[in-house]
Write an enzyme that holds these catalytic residues in place. Structure first.
Site, PDB file in Angstrom:
ATOM      1  N   HIS A 267      -3.901 -13.252   5.424  1.00 25.50           N
ATOM      2  CA  HIS A 267      -2.902 -13.788   4.483  1.00 25.50           C
ATOM      3  C   HIS A 267      -1.558 -13.985   5.170  1.00 25.50           C
ATOM      4  O   HIS A 267      -1.083 -13.128   5.894  1.00 25.50           O
ATOM      5  CB  HIS A 267      -2.792 -12.933   3.217  1.00 25.50           C
ATOM      6  N   ASP A 279       0.665  -6.806   9.041  1.00 28.28           N
ATOM      7  CA  ASP A 279       0.199  -7.143   7.697  1.00 28.28           C
ATOM      8  C   ASP A 279       0.914  -8.399   7.224  1.00 28.28           C
ATOM      9  O   ASP A 279       1.979  -8.311   6.644  1.00 28.28           O
ATOM     10  CB  ASP A 279       0.465  -5.971   6.741  1.00 28.28           C
ATOM     11  N   GLU A 313      -1.165 -12.637  -1.196  1.00 29.75           N
ATOM     12  CA  GLU A 313      -2.037 -11.461  -1.278  1.00 29.75           C
ATOM     13  C   GLU A 313      -1.265 -10.268  -1.804  1.00 29.75           C
ATOM     14  O   GLU A 313      -1.791  -9.458  -2.557  1.00 29.75           O
ATOM     15  CB  GLU A 313      -2.622 -11.139   0.107  1.00 29.75           C
ATOM     16  N   GLU A 314      -0.007 -10.130  -1.368  1.00 32.53           N
ATOM     17  CA  GLU A 314       0.713  -8.870  -1.601  1.00 32.53           C
ATOM     18  C   GLU A 314       1.112  -8.638  -3.053  1.00 32.53           C
ATOM     19  O   GLU A 314       1.107  -7.501  -3.510  1.00 32.53           O
ATOM     20  CB  GLU A 314       1.973  -8.805  -0.720  1.00 32.53           C
ATOM     21  N   ASP A 341      -7.526  -8.124   7.506  1.00 35.16           N
ATOM     22  CA  ASP A 341      -6.299  -7.613   6.884  1.00 35.16           C
ATOM     23  C   ASP A 341      -6.210  -6.104   7.066  1.00 35.16           C
ATOM     24  O   ASP A 341      -5.752  -5.383   6.187  1.00 35.16           O
ATOM     25  CB  ASP A 341      -6.270  -8.006   5.391  1.00 35.16           C
ATOM     26  N   HIS A 411       3.820  -2.172   5.420  1.00 32.36           N
ATOM     27  CA  HIS A 411       4.835  -2.443   4.384  1.00 32.36           C
ATOM     28  C   HIS A 411       6.185  -1.803   4.702  1.00 32.36           C
ATOM     29  O   HIS A 411       6.894  -1.381   3.789  1.00 32.36           O
ATOM     30  CB  HIS A 411       4.347  -1.973   3.003  1.00 32.36           C
TER      31      HIS A 411
HETATM   32 ZN   LIG Z   1      -2.346  -7.346   3.969  1.00 29.40          ZN
END
Ligand SMILES: [Zn+2]
Length: 448
Positions: A267, A279, A313-314, A341, A411
């Protein structure tokens, strides 16, 4: 020549089918080409340096999508296009979290994705520290008017994530005015980990933020001493109207069965901190690289290989749903879908969900990847972007598996390309290229 391929096969190995021999040479070529330079890592560095983080709704995400499409065309990929997706646009704004009593202390915090903001003057209240949901229930009478801190130590993502996603609404039902969550990740160097929350429809929407594990431990010590703790939280977070964005799609058309597809991807959106390198810029680059390697080596498989750089996606999953809806008519031709991912650290193999017969084939193909250490096949494959299509059409699903500490920088502000080893990136690209090429090219459809 890969020396490891000369070692005797392990005792538990399946018999290797004869047709696989045909693929030893192309597999070794793909691996050698992937490992010959740092093309994939340099592309990841360019993506993350030039566009930075890429939250849904942000201009940098759409700029990155247009750039990726242009680059795919330059790689010689076919049918390169942006497939429109309307995405939500959550905006963090300025934010801060400060301990007022027993002593002033600025916390390392990140508002949770999709959180509401505080009033302009912030929220200031006494803090109640709980260890887990049972602790919350048992202290229900003490919650009203307070800020609740969920201080559950990180065990694994599946078990720890509910404090972030559901904690805010569970505390709000008892009258909490805001929620703090111990970051979902192992202790690092005082990093806060953001991520989406999910408000329940039957609870007031209160602001919520993650704090570093060190700050959570600090508040826990104060609470254990019986100190009165007052925190002030200020967040400008809010939602703006949906924005037009896109899944980026490119292909190598199959030479014999173009209407059958092996789909790979990661993503392109990320959180709005760090640079979205692990990510999931890395997952985008290594799956895209798989097609570039095939194209460069003149390896055109029997079936079409398609790369999709998914959007949103998030905090919404709209890209995966839009793909399913736009491609409904051709989903029955989807032979395999793979999502990367889980980071692009040293690959160990793949997770796979499908029939036993398909699994035997995947295990056999994976033996071609002993040289890069990616020959293990685990029990569960999938990913949130491929999930809507996989569920709808029963498509065999695959994820990449790696050995690095993915959740350390997940994140966070530390999700930057310098954490990622160029050789690991090349190995991931090699593993995906070999797996996708063989499954797209082998005489029988996967599972038959
Ligand atoms: Zn991800």
């Amino acid at each position: 020549m890969f020396i490891t391929s000369l070692l005797p096969a392990p005792l538990h190995a399946q018999p290797i089918p004869d047709w696989l021999d045909h693929y030893r040479e192309p597999a070794n070529k793909l691996i050698a080409e992937a490992l010959s330079d740092q093309t994939a890592w340099r592309r990841l560095a360019l993506l993350t340096d030039m566009f930075g983080h890429r939250l849904s709704g942000s201009p940098q995400l759409n700029n990155a999508a247009r750039w990726a499409a242009e680059e795919m065309k330059r790689d010689g990929l076919e049918n390169v296009r942006l497939e429109k997706v309307m995405v939500p646009h959550w905006v963090r704004g300025r934010e801060s979290g400060e301990v007022i009593e027993p002593a002033r202390h600025t916390m390392v915090m990140l508002g949770l994705g999709d959180s509401v903001g505080t009033p302009p003057d912030g929220v200031q209240a006494d803090v109640l520290v709980v260890r887990n949901f049972a602790d919350l229930e048992s202290r229900a009478m003490q919650i009203r008017g307070r800020i609740v801190l969920f201080n559950a130590p990180f065990t694994n993502y599946e078990d720890s994530r509910p404090y972030r996603s559901n904690g805010p609404s569970r505390a709000a039902r008892y009258g909490a005015v805001a929620v703090l969550v111990r970051s979902v990740g192992p202790p690092g160097l005082r990093l806060a980990h953001t991520g989406a929350l999910q408000y329940a429809s039957d609870a007031p929407r209160i602001p919520a933020a993650a704090i570093s594990t060190e700050d959570a431990d600090r508040l826990q010590r104060m609470a254990d001493r019986g100190s009165r703790i007052i925190v002030k939280l200020l967040m400008e977070a809010h939602v703006e109207p949906d924005v037009e964005s896109a899944n980026v799609v490119g292909e190598l058309r199959g030479r014999e069965r173009p209407d059958e597809y092996v789909v790979v991807g990661g993503h392109l959106d990320s959180w709005d901190v760090g640079a979205g390198a692990s990510d999931d810029g890395g997952g985008c680059v290594v799956t895209w690289e798989a097609l570039r390697l095939m194209k460069k080596l003149g390896l055109r498989p029997r079936r079409t290989v398609r790369v999709v750089l998914w959007v949103n996606e998030e905090n919404g999953g709209r890209g995966g749903v839009a793909y399913r809806d736009a491609h409904r008519a051709e989903l029955k031709g989807h032979v395999l879908m793979l999502e990367s991912d889980t980071g692009v650290f040293q690959p160990t193999g793949f997770g796979f969900s499908g029939t036993d017969r398909a699994r035997d084939t995947i295990r056999a193909v994976a033996t071609l990847l002993r040289g890069v250490g990616a020959d293990q096949v685990g029990p569960n494959g999938g990913g949130s972007d491929i999930d809507p299509s996989v569920r709808e059409a029963g498509v065999p699903a695959m994820s990449t598996e790696v050995s690095g500490d993915y959740f350390l920088i997940h994140h966070t502000q530390a999700d930057t390309v310098d954490k990622i080893d160029p050789v690991d990136v090349a190995k991931n690209a090699a593993a995906i290229a070999v797996m996708a090429f063989v499954v797209a090219d082998m005489p029988q459809r996967l599972g038959e």
